[in-house]
Write an enzyme that holds these catalytic residues in place. Structure first.
Site, PDB file in Angstrom:
ATOM      1  N   GLY A   1       5.146  -3.385 -18.918  1.00  0.00           N
ATOM      2  CA  GLY A   1       5.738  -2.744 -17.931  1.00  0.00           C
ATOM      3  C   GLY A   1       6.660  -2.015 -17.722  1.00  0.00           C
ATOM      4  O   GLY A   1       6.297  -1.186 -19.710  1.00  0.00           O
ATOM      5  N   CYS A   2       7.685  -1.451 -17.518  1.00  0.00           N
ATOM      6  CA  CYS A   2       8.460  -0.475 -17.668  1.00  0.00           C
ATOM      7  C   CYS A   2       9.400   0.109 -18.481  1.00  0.00           C
ATOM      8  O   CYS A   2       9.687   0.808 -19.497  1.00  0.00           O
ATOM      9  CB  CYS A   2       8.858  -0.417 -16.566  1.00  0.00           C
ATOM     10  SG  CYS A   2       8.658   0.890 -14.467  1.00  0.00           S
ATOM     11  N   ASN A   3       9.522  -1.502 -19.263  1.00  0.00           N
ATOM     12  CA  ASN A   3      10.492  -1.790 -20.592  1.00  0.00           C
ATOM     13  C   ASN A   3       9.270  -1.169 -21.831  1.00  0.00           C
ATOM     14  O   ASN A   3      10.483  -1.413 -22.664  1.00  0.00           O
ATOM     15  CB  ASN A   3      11.377  -2.588 -20.848  1.00  0.00           C
ATOM     16  CG  ASN A   3      10.509  -4.022 -20.372  1.00  0.00           C
ATOM     17  OD1 ASN A   3       9.571  -4.314 -19.214  1.00  0.00           O
ATOM     18  ND2 ASN A   3       9.793  -4.318 -21.237  1.00  0.00           N
ATOM     19  N   ALA A   4       8.130  -1.067 -22.019  1.00  0.00           N
ATOM     20  CA  ALA A   4       7.526  -1.118 -23.441  1.00  0.00           C
ATOM     21  C   ALA A   4       7.587  -0.256 -24.283  1.00  0.00           C
ATOM     22  O   ALA A   4       7.074  -0.485 -24.763  1.00  0.00           O
ATOM     23  CB  ALA A   4       6.068  -1.645 -22.429  1.00  0.00           C
TER      24      ALA A   4
ATOM     25  N   MET B   1      13.606  -0.393 -19.065  1.00  0.00           N
ATOM     26  CA  MET B   1      13.997  -1.362 -17.353  1.00  0.00           C
ATOM     27  C   MET B   1      13.193  -1.660 -17.180  1.00  0.00           C
ATOM     28  O   MET B   1      11.665  -0.767 -16.866  1.00  0.00           O
ATOM     29  CB  MET B   1      15.060  -1.406 -16.362  1.00  0.00           C
ATOM     30  CG  MET B   1      16.374  -0.979 -17.071  1.00  0.00           C
ATOM     31  SD  MET B   1      16.523   0.216 -17.184  1.00  0.00           S
ATOM     32  CE  MET B   1      16.209   1.197 -15.104  1.00  0.00           C
TER      33      MET B   1
END
Length: 370
Positions: free
Chosen positions: A156-159, A357
């Site tokens: 996801g966006c934190n990756a 995040m």
């Protein structure tokens, strides 16, 4: 008979061991997007969305324009919903194209070439491929097939920061050798159509984009970009399902879900992980001059800003990227990093915090120093 140290491949008795470099540096950055972009009002009109509540979600998102690859139209001019198979094909096409351009831009910025890449880390959450993006990119770019590679899928966006951690570690362990990380998110290949507010929020938010960084460790990189000093992570296990991309039986495809309360949950935990990151370097929060935060959405940015005591100027690049591109998932923070470099305000000795995040729910951070 006595064998010399050279024959045994051992250090001479009085030779001094060479210490490995302590830190990796960001040597170059590059970004890429898909060709077409649309204002939020244009998207609403193209899809003939008249529901005032849904229009309000789009028009009050703090997003001005996004790069999107929209589905085709039927004989009546209506946008046709693409089945999951077509979406996966779209993801492959868009992600490979954007990733190639972002990687090329990052190595150009570093003053090296594609042939210099010895480690490639590819990040995506908007489609599932086997073999992964790394293999497709190496073939398409004509890169050395012996290049070390890894694919980070579904975080996801934190990756982006999860992958940066591993990529920086590889570069640090292999001084002088070039490592590249690329985040390629074809968010146009990850959507659903229905009349729910859940879908409206997701469809109003994401855009297509890719971002890459070139990393090296060793003495020859001293004049390059900032040093990567360390990382800190925090999983909010009580909110593990608050952000997810899973199978929607009704739609017969994968779809995103974002809990309406997630901005406040993330904001409430931001201080903990940032203070842990800075304490490892013996720094107070006031020592950080540059903040590069994931453009997750207006409410997320505001919640993090308030909880960390930041000014609007501190998050100007984060909000600017959101306005111009929407949420670009894992690569958003690198779009902000690129904008900071273009400002030419970072000075030697400055510290910066990178923050992403995403699902888990997770907050990832990194500390850098110019």
């Amino acid at each position: 008979m006595t064998l010399s140290p050279e024959l045994l491949d051992l250090p001479a008795p009085h030779a001094q061991a060479v210490a490995p470099p302590r830190h990796t540096r960001i040597a170059g950055v590059g970004t890429a997007v898909t060709p077409e972009s649309y204002t939020q009002r244009e998207v609403l009109d193209l899809f003939r969305i008249t529901d005032p509540k849904i229009r309000s979600v789009f028009l009050n998102s703090a997003i001005t324009r996004r790069h999107l690859t929209l589905p085709p139209v039927d004989a009546d001019g209506n946008r046709v919903a693409e089945p999951q198979g077509e979406l996966l094909a779209k993801h492959t096409r868009l992600a490979v194209d954007m990733a190639l351009r972002a990687i090329q831009s990052s190595v150009d910025d570093a003053g090296v070439g594609l042939d210099d890449i010895e480690y490639l880390c590819c990040v995506t959450s908007t489609g599932f491929l086997t073999p992964g993006l790394s293999a497709l990119i190496i073939r398409a770019a004509g890169m050395d097939p012996g290049c070390h590679r890894v694919d980070v899928v579904g975080m996801g966006c934190n990756a982006g920061l999860n992958a940066l951690n591993g990529t920086a570690a590889w570069a640090r362990g292999n001084p002088g050798r070039l490592a590249v990380m690329v985040c390629a998110e074809a968010c146009s290949a990850a959507y659903t159509f229905d009349s729910t507010m859940r879908t409206a929020v997701v469809n109003s938010l994401f855009g297509d984009g890719a971002a890459a960084v070139a990393l090296r460790a060793g003495d020859h990189t001293q004049a390059a970009g900032p040093r990567v000093l360390g990382f800190a992570s925090h999983i909010i296990t009580d909110a593990i399902g608050a952000m997810r991309y899973d199978w929607d039986t009704d739609q017969n495809r994968f779809s995103f879900f974002l809990d309406p309360d997630i901005p406040y949950v993330v904001g409430a935990h931001a201080e903990r992980v940032v203070d842990r990151l800075l304490s490892g370097a013996g720094l107070p929060r006031s020592a950080v001059r540059h903040w590069l935060i994931h453009s997750g959405g207006k409410k997320v940015i505001d919640a993090v800003r308030v909880n960390l005591g930041l000014t609007r100027h501190d998050v100007r690049h984060t909000t600017g990227v959101l306005a111009d591109y929407g949420n670009l998932s894992s690569g958003s923070f690198l779009f902000s990093y690129e904008r900071l470099l273009r400002e030419q305000v970072a000075e030697p000795g400055d510290h910066g915090v990178l923050m992403t995040m995403g699902p888990g729910s997770t907050i990832e951070t990194a500390l850098v120093q110019w």
